[in-house]
Design an enzyme around this catalytic site. Structure first.
Site, PDB file in Angstrom:
ATOM      1  N   HIS A 182      14.771  89.064  30.106  1.00 35.73           N
ATOM      2  CA  HIS A 182      13.972  89.004  28.780  1.00 35.73           C
ATOM      3  C   HIS A 182      14.721  90.907  28.422  1.00 35.73           C
ATOM      4  CE1 HIS A 182      12.332  92.741  30.773  1.00 35.73           C
ATOM      5  NE2 HIS A 182      11.782  92.362  31.628  1.00 35.73           N
ATOM      6  N   THR A 218      15.478  79.645  31.567  1.00 38.68           N
ATOM      7  CA  THR A 218      16.797  79.328  31.376  1.00 38.68           C
ATOM      8  C   THR A 218      17.885  78.970  31.053  1.00 38.68           C
ATOM      9  OG1 THR A 218      16.404  82.162  30.298  1.00 38.68           O
ATOM     10  CG2 THR A 218      18.625  81.528  30.225  1.00 38.68           C
ATOM     11  N   ASN A 226      16.452  83.681  26.334  1.00 40.27           N
ATOM     12  CA  ASN A 226      16.324  84.380  27.486  1.00 40.27           C
ATOM     13  C   ASN A 226      14.623  83.997  28.027  1.00 40.27           C
ATOM     14  OD1 ASN A 226      14.170  85.981  25.007  1.00 40.27           O
ATOM     15  ND2 ASN A 226      13.038  86.662  27.040  1.00 40.27           N
ATOM     16  N   CYS A 227      14.347  84.263  29.444  1.00 38.06           N
ATOM     17  CA  CYS A 227      12.854  83.832  29.761  1.00 38.06           C
ATOM     18  C   CYS A 227      12.812  85.025  30.526  1.00 38.06           C
ATOM     19  CB  CYS A 227      12.979  82.884  31.009  1.00 38.06           C
ATOM     20  SG  CYS A 227      14.604  82.618  31.919  1.00 38.06           S
ATOM     21  N   SER A 228      12.127  85.553  31.670  1.00 41.19           N
ATOM     22  CA  SER A 228      11.565  87.223  32.104  1.00 41.19           C
ATOM     23  C   SER A 228      13.078  87.201  32.659  1.00 41.19           C
ATOM     24  CB  SER A 228      10.453  86.595  33.124  1.00 41.19           C
ATOM     25  OG  SER A 228       9.340  86.507  32.744  1.00 41.19           O
TER      26      SER A 228
END
Length: 243
Positions: free
Chosen positions: A31, A156, A148-150
């Site tokens: 992120h 991702t 993106n993710c976390s």
């Protein structure tokens, strides 16, 4: 990047007909909620036009929204694990050390991650969302783009893998790109107990490919029946991302 973890490009892999994946068009990361001003300047220098964020409301509540340069389009595709809708982060915050050991010790964290990786491929809702991601990537004016993710490794990770597979990149090169996450993961924040969740493993990818075959039959069927895409989308993707 100063404050964006696991930031890296797709590009350089060999693909169908001896072609190569173009660099400078698609990037992936964790992120961007803590992106520094220098990071934002780097995104501007890279020409990033679009950011696809796979985080859900729980992720956003814990991490905050992405910081982006002015003019960058944000596309939200919030993905939730149907077997764990509250997210594993809730377990970390609510369980005692003893309870965490009971739930994730003795190889259970590794098995949990394998099963979660498989669900990223089998879940129909997430498959539709990954299809929306590909369509969005192909829309005029989208690239250069970032997704993106976390932590930039699971949601991702599969998004990157499915792109490379669609481009005809050999499976071993897809695995190699997937495992690069372990060079960037913030694994030092976790003890040995949670290391399987903080990192990636080739068995997680193998599980995704096994589940893909069991659920959809083949990657081609996953592309059409799962992602809702057709041969035209695949040809367009190769035209966009292959030299």
């Amino acid at each position: 990047m100063e404050s964006i973890r696991n930031f890296r490009p797709l590009g350089g892999q060999t693909a169908v007909y001896g072609r190569r994946v173009r660099s400078g068009l698609v990037y992936r990361s964790a992120h961007l909620a803590e992106a520094s001003d220098a990071d934002l300047d780097t995104l501007v220098d890279l020409g990033i036009r679009t950011v696809f964020d796979f985080r859900n409301q729980g992720d956003l509540a814990a991490e905050g929204p992405n910081r982006l340069p002015a003019g960058v389009e944000l596309v939200s595709l919030p993905m939730v694990d149907p077997a764990n809708p509250s997210g594993v982060r809730t377990d970390f915050s609510k369980l005692s050390a003893e309870e965490l050991q009971e739930r994730f010790g003795n190889g259970k964290a590794f098995q949990w991650m394998k099963e979660a990786s498989g669900r990223s491929v089998s879940d129909p809702r997430r498959s539709v969302q990954f299809g929306e991601f590909v369509r969005g990537l192909l829309a005029p004016g989208t690239v250069p783009a970032l997704f993106n993710c976390s932590a930039g490794k699971d949601r991702t990770g599969w998004a990157a893998s499915l792109l490379l597979l669609a481009l005809g990149v050999p499976e071993q090169q897809v695995v190699d790109h997937y495992l690069e996450t372990n060079q960037h993961a913030a694994a030092s924040r976790y003890g040995d107990l949670m290391m399987p969740i903080a990192t990636v493993h080739e068995d997680y990818f193998a599980e995704q490919m096994r589940v893909l075959a069991d659920t959809w039959g083949s990657f081609d069927q996953y592309w059409t029946d799962g992602l809702g895409l057709d041969a035209g989308h695949r040809q367009a993707l190769r035209g966009l991302l292959l030299d």
